[in-house]
Scaffold this motif. Structure first.
Motif, PDB file in Angstrom:
ATOM      1  N   UNK A  11     -59.132  35.095  38.331  1.00 50.06           N
ATOM      2  CA  UNK A  11     -57.735  35.484  38.204  1.00 50.06           C
ATOM      3  C   UNK A  11     -56.881  34.233  38.435  1.00 50.06           C
ATOM      4  N   UNK A  12     -56.093  33.796  37.455  1.00 48.26           N
ATOM      5  CA  UNK A  12     -55.315  32.560  37.627  1.00 48.26           C
ATOM      6  C   UNK A  12     -54.339  32.617  38.793  1.00 48.26           C
ATOM      7  N   UNK A  13     -53.959  33.810  39.235  1.00 46.67           N
ATOM      8  CA  UNK A  13     -53.024  33.914  40.351  1.00 46.67           C
ATOM      9  C   UNK A  13     -53.600  33.372  41.653  1.00 46.67           C
ATOM     10  N   UNK A  14     -54.934  33.246  41.710  1.00 42.90           N
ATOM     11  CA  UNK A  14     -55.553  32.739  42.929  1.00 42.90           C
ATOM     12  C   UNK A  14     -55.165  31.281  43.173  1.00 42.90           C
ATOM     13  N   UNK A  15     -54.695  30.596  42.127  1.00 41.47           N
ATOM     14  CA  UNK A  15     -54.333  29.184  42.252  1.00 41.47           C
ATOM     15  C   UNK A  15     -52.833  28.966  42.472  1.00 41.47           C
ATOM     16  N   UNK A  16     -52.106  30.024  42.714  1.00 44.64           N
ATOM     17  CA  UNK A  16     -50.668  29.896  42.928  1.00 44.64           C
ATOM     18  C   UNK A  16     -50.387  28.984  44.128  1.00 44.64           C
ATOM     19  N   UNK A  17     -49.533  27.985  43.925  1.00 44.19           N
ATOM     20  CA  UNK A  17     -49.170  27.057  44.993  1.00 44.19           C
ATOM     21  C   UNK A  17     -50.186  25.971  45.249  1.00 44.19           C
ATOM     22  N   UNK A  18     -51.250  25.903  44.459  1.00 48.51           N
ATOM     23  CA  UNK A  18     -52.302  24.901  44.643  1.00 48.51           C
ATOM     24  C   UNK A  18     -52.142  23.801  43.594  1.00 48.51           C
ATOM     25  N   UNK A  19     -52.223  22.546  44.035  1.00 49.52           N
ATOM     26  CA  UNK A  19     -52.035  21.398  43.148  1.00 49.52           C
ATOM     27  C   UNK A  19     -53.348  20.776  42.687  1.00 49.52           C
ATOM     28  N   UNK A  20     -54.366  20.851  43.535  1.00 51.15           N
ATOM     29  CA  UNK A  20     -55.656  20.217  43.256  1.00 51.15           C
ATOM     30  C   UNK A  20     -56.766  21.157  43.700  1.00 51.15           C
ATOM     31  N   UNK A  21     -57.784  21.270  42.867  1.00 54.98           N
ATOM     32  CA  UNK A  21     -58.936  22.118  43.189  1.00 54.98           C
ATOM     33  C   UNK A  21     -60.180  21.261  43.346  1.00 54.98           C
ATOM     34  N   UNK A  22     -60.917  21.503  44.427  1.00 59.72           N
ATOM     35  CA  UNK A  22     -62.263  20.947  44.591  1.00 59.72           C
ATOM     36  C   UNK A  22     -63.233  22.112  44.438  1.00 59.72           C
ATOM     37  N   UNK A  23     -64.159  21.994  43.500  1.00 57.19           N
ATOM     38  CA  UNK A  23     -65.078  23.097  43.206  1.00 57.19           C
ATOM     39  C   UNK A  23     -66.495  22.733  43.635  1.00 57.19           C
ATOM     40  N   UNK A  24     -67.001  23.483  44.618  1.00 58.41           N
ATOM     41  CA  UNK A  24     -68.391  23.348  45.059  1.00 58.41           C
ATOM     42  C   UNK A  24     -69.115  24.617  44.639  1.00 58.41           C
ATOM     43  N   UNK A  25     -69.606  24.606  43.408  1.00 57.07           N
ATOM     44  CA  UNK A  25     -70.204  25.798  42.800  1.00 57.07           C
ATOM     45  C   UNK A  25     -71.717  25.641  42.745  1.00 57.07           C
ATOM     46  N   UNK A  26     -72.433  26.635  43.214  1.00 54.68           N
ATOM     47  CA  UNK A  26     -73.887  26.604  43.160  1.00 54.68           C
ATOM     48  C   UNK A  26     -74.448  27.977  42.861  1.00 54.68           C
ATOM     49  N   UNK A  27     -75.576  28.014  42.190  1.00 53.36           N
ATOM     50  CA  UNK A  27     -76.203  29.294  41.878  1.00 53.36           C
ATOM     51  C   UNK A  27     -77.540  29.487  42.542  1.00 53.36           C
TER      52      UNK A  27
END
Length: 213
Positions: free
Chosen positions: A57-73
């Motif tokens: 949901x794009x709303x989860x990024x409201x007010x956020x300028x930079x994202x660090x993604x630590x994604x693992x499966x």
């Protein structure tokens, strides 16, 4: 600058959270299970729910300028979640205020001197192969993308392990490199430092870099 960390309760994600807190940076934990935010982080960080398997949901990024993604499966055995999430974020983030994406990559796609990648070498641990191949697919997703997001794919050393800072780290590119003892290694604390050092710079835009001693 407001930072959002996807996977903030994972092993590397937790180290990133701790380093952001140490630097007193505004940070939002983007996690599937907020109950896993425990200890000194409770009440000190904003927490929002994100479930990459169910869509973003794009709303989860409201007010956020930079994202660090630590994604693992690895935990769920859903390794394709890694390249799928990379693709989803590259497509979605230009429609938000997020301008920068820092990706926790893998070492398996680093290039050896003879032109092959580390994951193709005979001694590569088989238990990490699927994860490494998935991160290699994610790297290719980044490289072919025309997304407006300023991304950097950050590969750790072949050995990334628990522990405190051990001193200065080095930044490399696509080539696998080692220290004077012939080892490729970095503590998770120094990897987190290297990642957070990128927050205030536009260096390495749309590139893969590697971090090791």
């Amino acid at each position: 600058m407001n930072i959002g960390i996807i996977g903030a309760t994972g092993w590397i994600g937790s180290a990133l959270m701790q380093e952001a807190q140490r630097r007193q940076l505004p940070v939002t934990a983007l996690v599937r299970d907020p109950a896993k935010i425990t200890g000194e982080l409770v009440g000190r960080v904003t927490t929002r729910v994100i479930d990459l398997e169910q869509g973003i949901d794009p709303q989860v990024f409201e007010g956020i300028d930079l994202v660090i993604a630590a994604v693992g499966g690895r935990a769920s055995g859903q390794h394709q979640l890694v390249p799928q999430s990379a693709k989803a974020l590259l497509e979605l983030l230009p429609n938000t205020q997020v301008k920068r994406l820092l990706w926790v990559g893998g070492a398996g796609s680093l290039e050896l001197a003879h032109g092959h990648t580390l994951v193709q070498s005979p001694g590569f641990p088989p238990e990490y192969k699927d994860e490494a191949l998935a991160q290699g697919e994610a790297l290719e997703v980044f490289r072919v993308s025309d997304s407006a997001v300023n991304w950097t794919f950050v590969s750790p050393a072949a050995e990334i392990y628990p522990g405190a800072s051990e001193g200065p780290y080095r930044i490399g590119g696509d080539k696998f490199f080692t220290d004077e003892e012939g080892r490729s290694r970095i503590s998770v604390a120094d990897y987190a430092k290297a990642m957070l050092d990128l927050v205030d710079t536009d260096d390495y835009a749309r590139q893969r870099i590697s971090v090791a001693y």
